[in-house]
Design a protein around this motif. Structure first.
Motif, short mmCIF file in Angstrom:
data_model
loop_
_atom_site.label_atom_id
_atom_site.label_comp_id
_atom_site.label_asym_id
_atom_site.label_seq_id
_atom_site.Cartn_x
_atom_site.Cartn_y
_atom_site.Cartn_z
N GLU A 25 -5.18 -11.36 5.81
CA GLU A 25 -4.43 -11.00 4.60
C GLU A 25 -5.01 -9.74 3.96
OE1 GLU A 25 -4.26 -14.34 1.97
OE2 GLU A 25 -2.81 -15.42 3.20
N GLN A 26 -6.33 -9.61 3.97
CA GLN A 26 -6.96 -8.41 3.42
C GLN A 26 -6.59 -7.18 4.25
OE1 GLN A 26 -11.10 -9.60 3.37
NE2 GLN A 26 -11.04 -9.98 1.17
N TYR A 27 -6.66 -7.32 5.58
CA TYR A 27 -6.27 -6.21 6.46
C TYR A 27 -4.83 -5.79 6.17
CZ TYR A 27 -10.33 -6.72 9.60
OH TYR A 27 -11.59 -6.75 10.14
N HIS A 28 -3.94 -6.77 6.03
CA HIS A 28 -2.53 -6.48 5.81
C HIS A 28 -2.35 -5.71 4.50
CE1 HIS A 28 1.71 -7.17 4.78
NE2 HIS A 28 1.91 -7.29 6.07
N TYR A 29 -3.00 -6.17 3.44
CA TYR A 29 -2.89 -5.50 2.15
C TYR A 29 -3.44 -4.08 2.22
CZ TYR A 29 -4.25 -4.11 -2.57
OH TYR A 29 -4.45 -3.40 -3.73
N GLN A 30 -4.63 -3.93 2.81
CA GLN A 30 -5.29 -2.64 2.81
C GLN A 30 -4.62 -1.63 3.74
OE1 GLN A 30 -9.05 -4.24 3.81
NE2 GLN A 30 -9.67 -4.64 1.70
N LEU A 31 -4.04 -2.10 4.84
CA LEU A 31 -3.43 -1.17 5.80
C LEU A 31 -1.94 -0.96 5.57
CD1 LEU A 31 -5.23 -2.24 9.09
CD2 LEU A 31 -5.62 -0.17 7.74
N ILE A 32 -1.22 -1.98 5.12
CA ILE A 32 0.22 -1.85 4.91
C ILE A 32 0.53 -1.39 3.49
CG2 ILE A 32 2.45 -3.04 4.90
CD1 ILE A 32 1.39 -2.80 7.69
N GLU A 33 0.02 -2.14 2.51
CA GLU A 33 0.39 -1.85 1.12
C GLU A 33 -0.34 -0.64 0.54
OE1 GLU A 33 0.68 -5.20 -1.53
OE2 GLU A 33 0.78 -6.60 0.16
N LEU A 34 -1.55 -0.37 1.03
CA LEU A 34 -2.29 0.78 0.52
C LEU A 34 -2.17 1.99 1.46
CD1 LEU A 34 -5.59 -0.84 -0.86
CD2 LEU A 34 -3.52 -0.21 -2.12
N TRP A 35 -2.75 1.88 2.66
CA TRP A 35 -2.84 3.03 3.56
C TRP A 35 -1.47 3.51 4.04
CZ3 TRP A 35 -5.06 7.17 5.15
CH2 TRP A 35 -4.84 7.67 6.43
N HIS A 36 -0.68 2.63 4.64
CA HIS A 36 0.61 3.06 5.20
C HIS A 36 1.55 3.57 4.11
CE1 HIS A 36 4.77 2.48 6.77
NE2 HIS A 36 4.24 3.09 7.80
N ALA A 37 1.55 2.90 2.96
CA ALA A 37 2.44 3.32 1.87
C ALA A 37 2.11 4.73 1.39
CB ALA A 37 2.32 2.34 0.70
N TRP A 38 0.85 5.16 1.59
CA TRP A 38 0.46 6.51 1.17
C TRP A 38 0.62 7.52 2.31
CZ3 TRP A 38 -3.10 10.26 2.52
CH2 TRP A 38 -3.31 11.27 1.58
N ILE A 39 0.08 7.21 3.49
CA ILE A 39 0.03 8.21 4.56
C ILE A 39 1.41 8.55 5.11
CG2 ILE A 39 -0.27 6.58 6.47
CD1 ILE A 39 -1.95 10.05 6.01
N VAL A 40 2.37 7.63 5.01
CA VAL A 40 3.70 7.88 5.57
C VAL A 40 4.37 9.08 4.89
CG1 VAL A 40 5.00 6.37 4.01
CG2 VAL A 40 5.80 6.71 6.36
N HIS A 41 3.92 9.43 3.69
CA HIS A 41 4.48 10.58 2.98
C HIS A 41 3.74 11.88 3.30
CE1 HIS A 41 7.01 7.92 0.64
NE2 HIS A 41 5.95 7.21 0.28
N HIS A 42 2.68 11.79 4.12
CA HIS A 42 1.85 12.98 4.36
C HIS A 42 1.70 13.35 5.83
CE1 HIS A 42 0.67 11.44 0.37
NE2 HIS A 42 0.42 12.69 0.07
N ALA A 43 1.86 12.38 6.73
CA ALA A 43 1.73 12.67 8.17
C ALA A 43 2.63 11.72 8.94
CB ALA A 43 0.27 12.51 8.62
N ASP A 44 3.34 12.25 9.93
CA ASP A 44 4.31 11.44 10.67
C ASP A 44 3.68 10.55 11.73
OD1 ASP A 44 6.44 12.49 9.23
OD2 ASP A 44 6.66 14.20 10.59
N SER A 45 2.50 10.93 12.21
CA SER A 45 1.86 10.15 13.28
C SER A 45 0.35 10.25 13.14
CB SER A 45 2.30 10.66 14.65
OG SER A 45 1.94 12.02 14.81
N LEU A 46 -0.37 9.42 13.89
CA LEU A 46 -1.82 9.38 13.79
C LEU A 46 -2.47 10.72 14.12
CD1 LEU A 46 -2.59 5.91 15.44
CD2 LEU A 46 -2.88 6.52 13.04
N ASP A 47 -1.96 11.39 15.15
CA ASP A 47 -2.61 12.63 15.57
C ASP A 47 -2.43 13.77 14.58
OD1 ASP A 47 0.07 12.96 16.04
OD2 ASP A 47 -0.15 13.78 18.06
#
Length: 308
Positions: A25-47
């Motif tokens: 649950e912590q991983y899900h919150y930190q990676l989906i609700e925090l990280w993904h919600a932010w990075i999706v507006h700044h970079a299209d892919s990991l590389d």
């Protein structure tokens, strides 16, 4: 590699390694609700992610992210520290699958490039005997008999076993040894461990399991619908009982204050620190020593023995 695809594969990998429900649950919150919600507006892919993106992300957590717990802006140092550790684990997973470059992989290995957030070691409040008594009494105000028996059993079990919340929700009917007042639980890192409890918790658990409205999937703790309780369900249930009792539980340690109480009781009973560490299922005795640091009465007694 798409961000969300990579995150979901990482979560599936962690589930496959028997990480606790709380950890997932912590991983899900930190990676989906925090990280993904932010990075999706700044970079299209990991590389496409740069070091500047990571630095800006942690700055956003400190100064731009709304804190729903306090209503202010900026997350706590503890939350940011957890987000950093989770993103580092995700980053290493991505590197093993060649989804990021060698240069990207180095960022979490160099404190000068991406400093690890400082998390102050705070003294956590410990649940008092009076507060525990009030919580148990307040269970009688709950709406249904099943809720009253369930919450009463959970509170006693947390107080008498020192279980983490993730360990509690991992309990299975088939793993319980009621005659021994013991059960096998899934501890941190997916490790199986034994946990034990006292006579009062034993009576409460037996009463609850007799009166459960459903048998569910074999999980001990069930919602009224029959679905297994989650970490969030247990937290909400205990907060509700605390509200009925007129008690304010520590922010961020709604359940962990029971664990600290158990550690202090173990120290007061005469066990040495290594024995307490075993009961607490700590891998590192330094973690147990933090509980001793928080034991005001014990430290005061040591201080009083010093002749200045």
């Amino acid at each position: 590699m798409d961000h969300l695809v990579a995150i979901n594969q990482f979560l599936a990998h962690r589930r496959g390694r028997n990480r606790s429900i709380r950890t997932i649950e912590q991983y899900h919150y930190q990676l989906i609700e925090l990280w993904h919600a932010w990075i999706v507006h700044h970079a299209d892919s990991l590389d496409q992610i740069t070091l500047d993106h990571l630095l800006a992300y942690f700055d956003y957590l400190r100064h731009g992210r709304k804190n729903h717990r306090t209503g202010g802006i900026g997350l706590s140092a503890e939350t940011i520290g957890g987000a950093w550790r989770t993103l580092r684990a995700f980053w290493r997973y991505c590197r093993r699958r060649n989804w990021i470059t060698e240069q990207q992989a180095l960022w979490f290995s160099d404190d000068e490039l991406l400093p690890r957030p400082h998390v102050p070691q705070r003294i956590r409040p410990v649940l008092t005997d009076d507060a525990l008594h009030d919580l148990l009494c307040a269970c009688g105000q709950l709406d249904t008999a099943e809720q009253r028996y369930r919450e009463h059993a959970i509170i006693l079990l947390l107080a008498q076993s020192g279980m983490r919340i993730g360990e509690l929700v991992s309990m299975r009917d088939s793993a319980m040894r009621l005659d021994d007042r013991a059960t096998i639980i899934i501890s941190k890192g997916g490790r199986e461990d034994w946990a034990f409890w006292g006579s009062e918790a034993d009576s409460a658990i037996r009463r609850y399991t007799r009166h459960r409205g459903h048998q569910g999937d074999g999980s001990v703790w069930l919602r009224l619908s029959g679905a297994p309780m989650t970490v969030s369900d247990v937290r909400k249930a205990i907060r509700h009982v605390a509200d009925l009792a007129g008690i304010t539980l520590p922010v961020g340690a709604t359940v962990h204050c029971f664990r600290h109480r158990y550690a202090h009781k173990a120290l007061d009973s005469g066990l040495d620190i290594s024995q307490v560490s075993q009961l607490m299922r700590h891998r590192d005795i330094d973690t147990t020593l933090r509980y001793l640091r928080e034991h005001k009465d014990r430290l005061k007694a040591l201080h009083d023995r010093v002749r200045a």
